[in-house]
Scaffold this motif. Sequence first.
Motif, PDB file in Angstrom:
ATOM      1  N   VAL A  38      -6.080  38.235  10.757  1.00 21.17           N
ATOM      2  CA  VAL A  38      -6.161  39.155   9.613  1.00 21.17           C
ATOM      3  C   VAL A  38      -7.516  39.857   9.587  1.00 21.17           C
ATOM      4  CG1 VAL A  38      -6.325  39.221   7.096  1.00 21.17           C
ATOM      5  CG2 VAL A  38      -4.429  38.034   8.184  1.00 21.17           C
ATOM      6  N   VAL A  45      -5.546  42.799   4.022  1.00 21.21           N
ATOM      7  CA  VAL A  45      -4.758  41.688   3.479  1.00 21.21           C
ATOM      8  C   VAL A  45      -5.671  40.626   2.873  1.00 21.21           C
ATOM      9  CG1 VAL A  45      -3.162  39.817   4.073  1.00 21.21           C
ATOM     10  CG2 VAL A  45      -2.842  42.088   5.060  1.00 21.21           C
ATOM     11  N   ALA A  46      -6.861  40.460   3.455  1.00 24.94           N
ATOM     12  CA  ALA A  46      -7.787  39.433   2.985  1.00 24.94           C
ATOM     13  C   ALA A  46      -8.377  39.740   1.622  1.00 24.94           C
ATOM     14  CB  ALA A  46      -8.912  39.248   4.001  1.00 24.94           C
ATOM     15  N   VAL A  53      -3.856  33.628   3.276  1.00 26.15           N
ATOM     16  CA  VAL A  53      -3.656  33.875   4.710  1.00 26.15           C
ATOM     17  C   VAL A  53      -3.657  32.555   5.473  1.00 26.15           C
ATOM     18  CG1 VAL A  53      -4.613  34.995   6.752  1.00 26.15           C
ATOM     19  CG2 VAL A  53      -4.721  36.144   4.526  1.00 26.15           C
TER      20      VAL A  53
END
Length: 229
Positions: A38, A45-46, A53
Motif C-alpha cells: 500500500v 489507502v493508508a 491494511v
Amino acid sequence: GGLLGAVSILLQQLVKNPLASDTTLGVGAGAQLAILLVSLFIPSVAIYGGMYVAFVGALISMGLVFALAAASRFNALILVLAGLVVNILLAAFANVLLLFFAERSNGTLSWAAGFLTQNSWHTTALLSWAAVGFVMACLPLLKPLGMMSLDDWQAKRLGVPVQGIRALVVLLVALVTALVVSEVGLVGFVGLGAASIVNALGITAIGKRLLAAFGFGALLLLLTNHAAL
C-alpha cells in the motif's frame, strides 16, 4: 511485546501446536507485506490507517496457511511447515519490492525489523488501550478454549461452538497483530520466545498462560531493546 506473547499463546491453544506464533503462521509477515504494498503503490489507502491494511494482510496470510494445512486436518507439523512456506514466500516478495523500489521504501526496511522510537505517547496509549480491549475480549473465551484444548469432539459434546470460537480467535489474533505491526513494525522473535518460556515453565491454565506470556513478552522486548542500545 506483551500483546505478541499473548497472541502466540492463543494461536498455540487454537491449533494445539507449541511452535505456533504470529511469525510461524505468517500473520506478521502478511501484515507487513500489505503495508509495504500500500505504501508503494496505493498510499491513498493508508489515509484510513495502517491497521486496517495490516489486518487484511494478516487475514489473507493466515488463510493461506490454513488452506495449505487443511488437507492434513491441521496436523501440527504440516501447519508449521505451511507457515514456514508462506513466510518465505511473503518475505521473498517483500525483498524483491525493496530491491526495485529502494528509494521509495527507504524507511520501510528499518521499520519492518521493529521500530520502537516514538515521537509522542500516541502509540503507547493506543497499544495500552488495545491491551485492555484484548483482555476484555479474552475473558469470555477462556472457558471454551480450555475445553477445546482436550479434544474438539468432546468440546462439541459439552456445547462449545468450536468453529465459532476458532473464527473469533483468528480475527482477534489478526487484529492485534495488525495493530502492533502497523505501529512498531514486525518484532518477530518476541511472541514465540515468550510462549516458549511459558511452555517451559509448565503453566497449563489458559488464563495463567496468557498473563504469563504477556509479562514475559513485555520483559523480553524491554531487555532486548536495552541490550541493542
